[in-house]
Design an enzyme around this catalytic site. Sequence first.
Site, PDB file in Angstrom:
ATOM      1  N   ASN A  98       0.873  -1.176   0.000  1.00 15.29           N
ATOM      2  CA  ASN A  98       0.000   0.000   0.000  1.00 15.29           C
ATOM      3  C   ASN A  98       0.911   1.227   0.000  1.00 15.29           C
ATOM      4  OD1 ASN A  98      -1.762   2.077   0.521  1.00 15.29           O
ATOM      5  ND2 ASN A  98      -2.367   1.362   2.568  1.00 15.29           N
ATOM      6  N   TRP A  99       0.947   1.899  -1.141  1.00 12.60           N
ATOM      7  CA  TRP A  99       1.854   3.050  -1.264  1.00 12.60           C
ATOM      8  C   TRP A  99       1.287   4.320  -0.636  1.00 12.60           C
ATOM      9  CZ3 TRP A  99       4.936   3.192  -6.575  1.00 12.60           C
ATOM     10  CH2 TRP A  99       5.862   2.140  -6.567  1.00 12.60           C
ATOM     11  N   LYS A 100       0.038   4.250  -0.176  1.00  9.88           N
ATOM     12  CA  LYS A 100      -0.601   5.419   0.455  1.00  9.88           C
ATOM     13  C   LYS A 100      -0.439   6.644  -0.452  1.00  9.88           C
ATOM     14  CE  LYS A 100      -0.078   3.131   4.858  1.00  9.88           C
ATOM     15  NZ  LYS A 100       0.066   3.210   6.313  1.00  9.88           N
ATOM     16  N   GLU A 152      -4.929  -4.940  10.660  1.00  9.09           N
ATOM     17  CA  GLU A 152      -3.899  -3.922  10.866  1.00  9.09           C
ATOM     18  C   GLU A 152      -4.162  -3.194  12.185  1.00  9.09           C
ATOM     19  OE1 GLU A 152      -2.050  -2.752   6.781  1.00  9.09           O
ATOM     20  OE2 GLU A 152      -3.658  -1.363   7.254  1.00  9.09           O
ATOM     21  N   GLY A 156       3.071  -1.183   4.205  1.00  8.78           N
ATOM     22  CA  GLY A 156       3.136   0.230   3.858  1.00  8.78           C
ATOM     23  C   GLY A 156       4.554   0.636   3.503  1.00  8.78           C
ATOM     24  N   GLY A 157       5.240   1.246   4.445  1.00  9.92           N
ATOM     25  CA  GLY A 157       6.560   1.837   4.189  1.00  9.92           C
ATOM     26  C   GLY A 157       7.537   0.908   3.489  1.00  9.92           C
ATOM     27  N   HIS A 199      -9.406   1.132   5.204  1.00 10.59           N
ATOM     28  CA  HIS A 199      -8.117   1.315   5.876  1.00 10.59           C
ATOM     29  C   HIS A 199      -8.302   2.236   7.085  1.00 10.59           C
ATOM     30  CE1 HIS A 199      -3.986   2.459   6.670  1.00 10.59           C
ATOM     31  NE2 HIS A 199      -3.632   1.397   5.993  1.00 10.59           N
ATOM     32  N   GLY A 223       3.052   2.136  10.850  1.00  8.15           N
ATOM     33  CA  GLY A 223       4.054   3.191  10.721  1.00  8.15           C
ATOM     34  C   GLY A 223       4.815   3.496  11.998  1.00  8.15           C
ATOM     35  N   GLU A 245      -6.628   4.578   8.210  1.00 10.37           N
ATOM     36  CA  GLU A 245      -6.396   6.003   7.963  1.00 10.37           C
ATOM     37  C   GLU A 245      -7.658   6.657   7.405  1.00 10.37           C
ATOM     38  OE1 GLU A 245      -2.740   5.505   5.767  1.00 10.37           O
ATOM     39  OE2 GLU A 245      -1.769   4.884   7.625  1.00 10.37           O
ATOM     40  N   SER A 251       3.786  -2.222  10.233  1.00 10.62           N
ATOM     41  CA  SER A 251       5.232  -2.278  10.458  1.00 10.62           C
ATOM     42  C   SER A 251       5.880  -3.599  10.029  1.00 10.62           C
ATOM     43  CB  SER A 251       5.576  -1.969  11.931  1.00 10.62           C
ATOM     44  OG  SER A 251       5.236  -0.628  12.236  1.00 10.62           O
TER      45      SER A 251
HETATM   46  P1  13P Z   1       3.342   0.317   7.558  1.00 12.20           P
HETATM   47  O1  13P Z   1       3.807  -0.990   6.940  1.00 12.20           O
HETATM   48  O2  13P Z   1       4.069   1.510   7.034  1.00 12.20           O
HETATM   49  O3  13P Z   1       3.277   0.240   9.052  1.00 12.20           O
HETATM   50  O4  13P Z   1       1.821   0.534   7.054  1.00 12.20           O
HETATM   51  C1  13P Z   1       0.918  -0.504   7.186  1.00 12.20           C
HETATM   52  C2  13P Z   1      -0.309  -0.143   6.465  1.00 12.20           C
HETATM   53  O5  13P Z   1      -1.069   0.714   6.893  1.00 12.20           O
HETATM   54  C3  13P Z   1      -0.583  -0.836   5.196  1.00 12.20           C
HETATM   55  O6  13P Z   1      -1.878  -0.606   4.753  1.00 12.20           O
END
Ligand code: 13P
Length: 253
Positions: free
Chosen positions: A10-12, A164, A230-231, A93, A170, A95, A209
């Site tokens: 997920n590149w957000k 999640e 994510g990251g 998600h 993050g 967020e 993470s």
């Molecule tokens: P991180 O891997 O950066 O913690 O993000 C997880 C995430 O929200 C994937 O959707």
Amino acid sequence: MAVLPYIVGNWKMNGTRAMLAEARAIDRAASRFPGVEVALAPPFTLIGAMREAVNDIGVGGQDCHVKPSGAYTGDVSAPLLVDTGADFCIVGHSERRAMAHETDALVRAKAEAAQAAGLGVILCVGETEAERDSGHAEKVVTDQLAGSLPQAGDAAAKLSVAYEPVWAIGTGRVPSVDDVGAMHRAIRAKLVATYGEAGAAVRVLYGGSVNAGNAAELLAADEVGGALVGGASLTAESFTAIIGAAAALAEHG
Ligand code: 13P
């Protein structure tokens, strides 16, 4: 591990055309691991170009509107995602649940809209830190599922669930392998209660993470069928290591 583990990046709100080189490198790496299904969810703006740039990986959206078209300035519908080359969509998600105030009912409507358009769905759930500390994490997550799992048609067929924990996103903090396993067993039980036998085949991904160092351990937890990253999905180097960890587990158990 699932029969075919699913590793999704997920590149957000990250990813200009300059990052297509990274997507190509991820695509090349994924082609070396046919026992793993790999996908990326870039921002809307990059989906079409990424679809053209890759061969072996899925490309998807991070959200969609519940309506197929209309006067919804700034929004993107599931049929528009399909038109630009997406094959799946993330919904719910944390967020978006937090920042865009998305409710379980809205998330369910989005999941059903995405499936109706032919997209696979990754439905996200997860508890906050306060909810975990108060001992209610499993109830929070199974309640989210009760309110947001899609119900229309053959809903379980093109569905994955991503667990999640909000406090792990993050932050570099992850739950213990035992806690991941316990939550994934609870999610599996809810899926089977909802969908019957079809619920046993829904892949349940862990997210929060995940990185090259902890992926093998997290992916080996009970009922974990992949990861939503994510990251660490933003570079081919770290994402490929996670794909490789999934491949090794799928091969050797
Ligand atoms: P991180 O891997 O950066 O913690 O993000 C997880 C995430 O929200 C994937 O959707």
